[in-house]
Design a protein around this motif. Structure first.
Motif, mmCIF file in Angstrom:
data_model
loop_
_atom_site.group_PDB
_atom_site.id
_atom_site.type_symbol
_atom_site.label_atom_id
_atom_site.label_comp_id
_atom_site.label_asym_id
_atom_site.label_seq_id
_atom_site.Cartn_x
_atom_site.Cartn_y
_atom_site.Cartn_z
ATOM 1 N N ARG A 107 0.844 -1.195 0.000
ATOM 2 C CA ARG A 107 0.000 0.000 0.000
ATOM 3 C C ARG A 107 0.876 1.241 0.000
ATOM 4 N NH1 ARG A 107 -5.433 0.691 1.936
ATOM 5 N NH2 ARG A 107 -5.932 2.907 1.942
ATOM 6 N N ASP A 108 0.545 2.206 -0.878
ATOM 7 C CA ASP A 108 1.198 3.507 -0.831
ATOM 8 C C ASP A 108 0.126 4.583 -0.764
ATOM 9 O OD1 ASP A 108 0.213 3.810 -3.399
ATOM 10 O OD2 ASP A 108 2.180 3.777 -4.380
ATOM 11 N N SER A 109 0.493 5.821 -1.050
ATOM 12 C CA SER A 109 -0.458 6.928 -0.891
ATOM 13 C C SER A 109 -1.651 6.827 -1.829
ATOM 14 C CB SER A 109 0.259 8.263 -1.114
ATOM 15 O OG SER A 109 0.837 8.304 -2.419
ATOM 16 N N SER A 110 -1.503 6.060 -2.901
ATOM 17 C CA SER A 110 -2.598 5.932 -3.866
ATOM 18 C C SER A 110 -3.466 4.707 -3.624
ATOM 19 C CB SER A 110 -2.032 5.884 -5.290
ATOM 20 O OG SER A 110 -1.221 4.723 -5.463
ATOM 21 N N GLY A 111 -3.108 3.887 -2.636
ATOM 22 C CA GLY A 111 -3.868 2.677 -2.351
ATOM 23 C C GLY A 111 -3.054 1.427 -2.578
ATOM 24 N N LEU A 112 -3.734 0.310 -2.795
ATOM 25 C CA LEU A 112 -3.051 -0.953 -3.002
ATOM 26 C C LEU A 112 -2.487 -1.034 -4.413
ATOM 27 C CD1 LEU A 112 -5.453 -3.505 -1.266
ATOM 28 C CD2 LEU A 112 -3.471 -2.324 -0.300
ATOM 29 N N LYS A 113 -1.304 -1.615 -4.521
ATOM 30 C CA LYS A 113 -0.671 -1.807 -5.820
ATOM 31 C C LYS A 113 0.182 -3.061 -5.758
ATOM 32 C CE LYS A 113 2.688 1.048 -6.828
ATOM 33 N NZ LYS A 113 3.472 2.303 -7.004
ATOM 34 N N ALA A 114 0.463 -3.646 -6.916
ATOM 35 C CA ALA A 114 1.310 -4.831 -7.008
ATOM 36 C C ALA A 114 2.617 -4.452 -7.691
ATOM 37 C CB ALA A 114 0.608 -5.951 -7.777
ATOM 38 N N VAL A 115 3.724 -4.765 -7.036
ATOM 39 C CA VAL A 115 5.043 -4.472 -7.607
ATOM 40 C C VAL A 115 5.905 -5.719 -7.502
ATOM 41 C CG1 VAL A 115 4.940 -2.016 -7.071
ATOM 42 C CG2 VAL A 115 5.921 -3.588 -5.410
ATOM 43 N N PRO A 116 6.841 -5.909 -8.421
ATOM 44 C CA PRO A 116 7.742 -7.054 -8.319
ATOM 45 C C PRO A 116 8.580 -6.965 -7.045
ATOM 46 C CG PRO A 116 7.896 -6.018 -10.479
ATOM 47 C CD PRO A 116 7.097 -5.094 -9.616
ATOM 48 N N VAL A 117 8.892 -8.105 -6.468
ATOM 49 C CA VAL A 117 9.704 -8.136 -5.258
ATOM 50 C C VAL A 117 11.034 -7.415 -5.486
ATOM 51 C CG1 VAL A 117 10.947 -9.653 -3.675
ATOM 52 C CG2 VAL A 117 8.626 -10.229 -4.377
ATOM 53 N N SER A 118 11.577 -7.502 -6.698
ATOM 54 C CA SER A 118 12.864 -6.853 -6.984
ATOM 55 C C SER A 118 12.805 -5.355 -6.744
ATOM 56 C CB SER A 118 13.282 -7.130 -8.428
ATOM 57 O OG SER A 118 12.298 -6.678 -9.335
#
Length: 248
Positions: A107-118
């Motif tokens: 979660r960041d300021s814009s809400g939930l997001k999916a990012v690569p572990v890298s």
């Protein structure tokens, strides 16, 4: 925005975290999504010796239940609040070692997001990379002179190399990445003042003054006594068609 499968993964982790939270030993839950669509759960377990994180628990369950079904995504939830939280540094490293492409829901300021572990672990130790040839990053303008043999050397400061297999890498302005197989044949430590005309020519320059100018451009604060590494190399058999690929 998340995909529906990732939304369901967050719901599974949240339910597990909230239902089993005891505000003591079990406060965090993790849910893994496998490539086939299976969900695997894990729960943090604390004790006087440290215990294990929710991610560790889920990874253990995955290894026991479906090790041949690769992990595609992961998320972790704090039980007392039901909030999605990011994995700790140790768990990030474990996930990176498994597969840097695993998607982590955070979660960041814009809400939930999916990012690569890298992307969660800049400058991480990557044991796979250690086994690969050392990479020598070069300005794209040097590609032609390296391919035609007029440049067989690079001079580096605070950028150590060692004799052995290497890849020369050109990251181009258009996003393309080109690599050429090579071998570092020698590394000689030399002060800026002691660089020679012959070394300048091996670097593809017509004179020592041209080499000095190039070094001063790359390293603006160079002093006469600063030490450089003169790295000599030979390119591999695929010089005619160095592998090219677009940046992911």
């Amino acid at each position: 925005m998340l995909t529906n499968s990732l939304r369901d993964l967050v719901k599974a982790a949240t339910a597990h975290a909230v239902n089993d939270n005891d505000n003591s030993d079990h406060t965090v839950a993790t849910a893994l999504l496998t490539r086939s669509g299976r969900t695997v759960l894990g729960l943090k377990t604390s004790h006087v010796l440290g215990g294990q994180c929710g991610q560790n628990s889920a990874l253990s369950h995955h290894a026991a239940a479906c090790p041949d079904d690769p992990i595609s995504a992961i998320t972790t939830v704090h039980g007392a609040t039901g909030r999605v939280i990011s994995p700790c540094g140790k768990c990030r490293q474990e996930l990176l070692n498994l597969d840097p492409a695993i998607q982590c829901v955070v979660r960041d300021s814009s809400g939930l997001k999916a990012v690569p572990v890298s992307e969660l672990l800049p400058y991480a130790y990557d044991w796979n990379a250690v086994e690969q040839p050392q990479k020598i990053y070069m300005w794209e303008g040097y590609e032609a002179s390296i391919r035609d043999g007029s440049k067989r050397q690079t001079i580096r400061i605070d950028d150590p190399f060692h004799p052995g297999p290497a890849q020369i890498v050109f990251e181009k302005g258009n996003g393309e990445v080109v690599t050429i197989d090579a071998t570092v044949t020698s590394v000689v430590e030399t002060s800026y003042r002691e660089l020679t005309v012959e070394q300048a020519r091996r670097d593809g320059f017509a004179s020592l003054a041209e080499l000095h100018q190039a070094l001063n451009t790359h390293y603006p604060d160079l002093a006469e006594d600063d030490m450089t590494d003169v790295v000599s190399f030979e390119i591999g058999s695929n010089v005619g068609n160095g592998s090219a690929r677009s940046r992911p």
